[in-house]
Write a protein that holds these residues in place. Structure first.
Motif, short mmCIF file in Angstrom:
data_model
loop_
_atom_site.label_atom_id
_atom_site.label_comp_id
_atom_site.label_asym_id
_atom_site.label_seq_id
_atom_site.Cartn_x
_atom_site.Cartn_y
_atom_site.Cartn_z
N SER A 1 -2.62 -2.50 3.52
CA SER A 1 -3.18 -3.57 2.69
C SER A 1 -4.63 -3.23 2.35
O SER A 1 -5.26 -2.44 3.05
N GLY A 2 -5.11 -3.82 1.28
CA GLY A 2 -6.50 -3.63 0.90
C GLY A 2 -6.73 -2.59 -0.18
O GLY A 2 -7.85 -2.46 -0.69
N TYR A 3 -5.69 -1.83 -0.53
CA TYR A 3 -5.85 -0.86 -1.61
C TYR A 3 -5.83 -1.57 -2.96
O TYR A 3 -5.11 -2.54 -3.15
N THR A 4 -6.61 -1.04 -3.89
CA THR A 4 -6.62 -1.57 -5.26
C THR A 4 -5.86 -0.64 -6.20
O THR A 4 -5.84 -0.84 -7.41
N HIS A 5 -5.23 0.38 -5.65
CA HIS A 5 -4.44 1.33 -6.42
C HIS A 5 -3.33 1.84 -5.52
O HIS A 5 -3.29 1.52 -4.32
N ASP A 6 -2.39 2.63 -6.09
CA ASP A 6 -1.29 3.15 -5.27
C ASP A 6 -1.26 4.67 -5.24
O ASP A 6 -0.24 5.28 -4.94
N ARG A 7 -2.38 5.30 -5.56
CA ARG A 7 -2.44 6.76 -5.58
C ARG A 7 -3.13 7.26 -4.33
O ARG A 7 -4.32 7.63 -4.33
N TYR A 8 -2.38 7.28 -3.23
CA TYR A 8 -2.92 7.79 -1.98
C TYR A 8 -1.79 8.35 -1.14
O TYR A 8 -0.67 7.82 -1.16
N GLY A 9 -2.07 9.41 -0.44
CA GLY A 9 -1.08 9.99 0.44
C GLY A 9 -1.04 9.26 1.77
O GLY A 9 -2.01 8.61 2.17
N MET A 10 0.10 9.37 2.43
CA MET A 10 0.29 8.70 3.71
C MET A 10 0.93 9.68 4.68
O MET A 10 1.66 10.59 4.27
N ALA A 11 0.68 9.47 5.96
CA ALA A 11 1.21 10.39 6.95
C ALA A 11 1.42 9.70 8.28
O ALA A 11 0.83 8.65 8.56
N TRP A 12 2.29 10.31 9.07
CA TRP A 12 2.50 9.90 10.46
C TRP A 12 1.94 10.99 11.37
O TRP A 12 2.21 12.17 11.17
N PHE A 13 1.21 10.56 12.37
CA PHE A 13 0.71 11.43 13.42
C PHE A 13 1.22 10.89 14.75
O PHE A 13 1.60 9.73 14.86
N ARG A 14 1.16 11.74 15.76
CA ARG A 14 1.47 11.28 17.10
C ARG A 14 0.60 12.01 18.11
O ARG A 14 0.13 13.11 17.86
N GLN A 15 0.38 11.35 19.21
CA GLN A 15 -0.39 11.97 20.29
C GLN A 15 0.20 11.56 21.62
O GLN A 15 0.30 10.37 21.92
N ALA A 60 4.75 13.89 9.86
CA ALA A 60 5.32 13.88 8.51
C ALA A 60 4.29 13.33 7.54
O ALA A 60 3.44 12.52 7.94
N ALA A 61 4.37 13.76 6.29
CA ALA A 61 3.40 13.30 5.31
C ALA A 61 4.05 13.23 3.93
O ALA A 61 4.93 14.03 3.61
N ILE A 62 3.60 12.26 3.16
CA ILE A 62 4.01 12.14 1.76
C ILE A 62 2.74 12.16 0.91
O ILE A 62 1.83 11.36 1.14
N ASP A 63 2.69 13.07 -0.08
CA ASP A 63 1.49 13.11 -0.91
C ASP A 63 1.65 12.15 -2.09
O ASP A 63 2.67 11.47 -2.23
N ILE A 64 0.63 12.10 -2.96
CA ILE A 64 0.62 11.10 -4.03
C ILE A 64 1.72 11.35 -5.06
O ILE A 64 2.07 10.44 -5.82
N ASP A 65 2.26 12.55 -5.08
CA ASP A 65 3.34 12.85 -6.01
C ASP A 65 4.71 12.74 -5.36
O ASP A 65 5.72 13.05 -6.00
N GLY A 66 4.74 12.33 -4.09
CA GLY A 66 6.00 12.13 -3.40
C GLY A 66 6.52 13.33 -2.65
O GLY A 66 7.60 13.25 -2.05
N ALA A 67 5.79 14.43 -2.65
CA ALA A 67 6.22 15.59 -1.89
C ALA A 67 6.09 15.30 -0.41
O ALA A 67 5.11 14.70 0.04
#
Length: 119
Positions: A25-39, A49-56
């Motif tokens: 929440s809090g984004y004013t746009h939807d062009r950002y990559g997202m990822a999962w990390f673990r420790q 795992a990661a998804i970039d702004i183009d969906g790769a």
């Protein structure tokens, strides 16, 4: 400001499945990559795992074929479906996001994490 909230962690037996969610929440746009990390305790943080702004999508070798990540852009939510879980998957799982396009891999926003325990 941007906030990330993970959910879906828990305890499961080896071979079982869990589905993690990360709501942004809090984004004013939807062009950002997202990822999962673990420790895991005593180990370095690992990008799962990661998804970039183009969906790769890319996965760590340790989870390929077992984990699947997906993104619901309209809902600003990232998912991680984890199947065939192993004890080595036990860790605190974090969601992380980039600020905007042009900052690939620069994860500046982090959630609090959700614990996954596999026994």
């Amino acid at each position: 400001h941007v906030q990330l909230v993970e959910s879906g962690g828990g305890s499961v037996q080896a071979g079982g499945s869990l589905r993690l969610s990360c709501s942004a929440s809090g984004y004013t746009h939807d062009r950002y990559g997202m990822a999962w990390f673990r420790q895991a305790p005593g180990k370095e943080r690992e990008e799962v795992a990661a998804i970039d702004i183009d969906g790769a999508i890319k996965y760590a070798d340790s989870v390929k074929g077992r984990f699947t990540t997906s993104k619901d852009t309209a809902a600003n939510t990232l998912y991680l479906q984890m199947n065939s879980l192993e004890s080595e998957d036990t860790a605190l799982y974090y969601c992380a996001t980039e600020p905007e396009a042009g900052y690939a891999g620069a994860y500046v926003y982090w959630g609090q994490g959700t614990q996954v325990t596999v026994s």
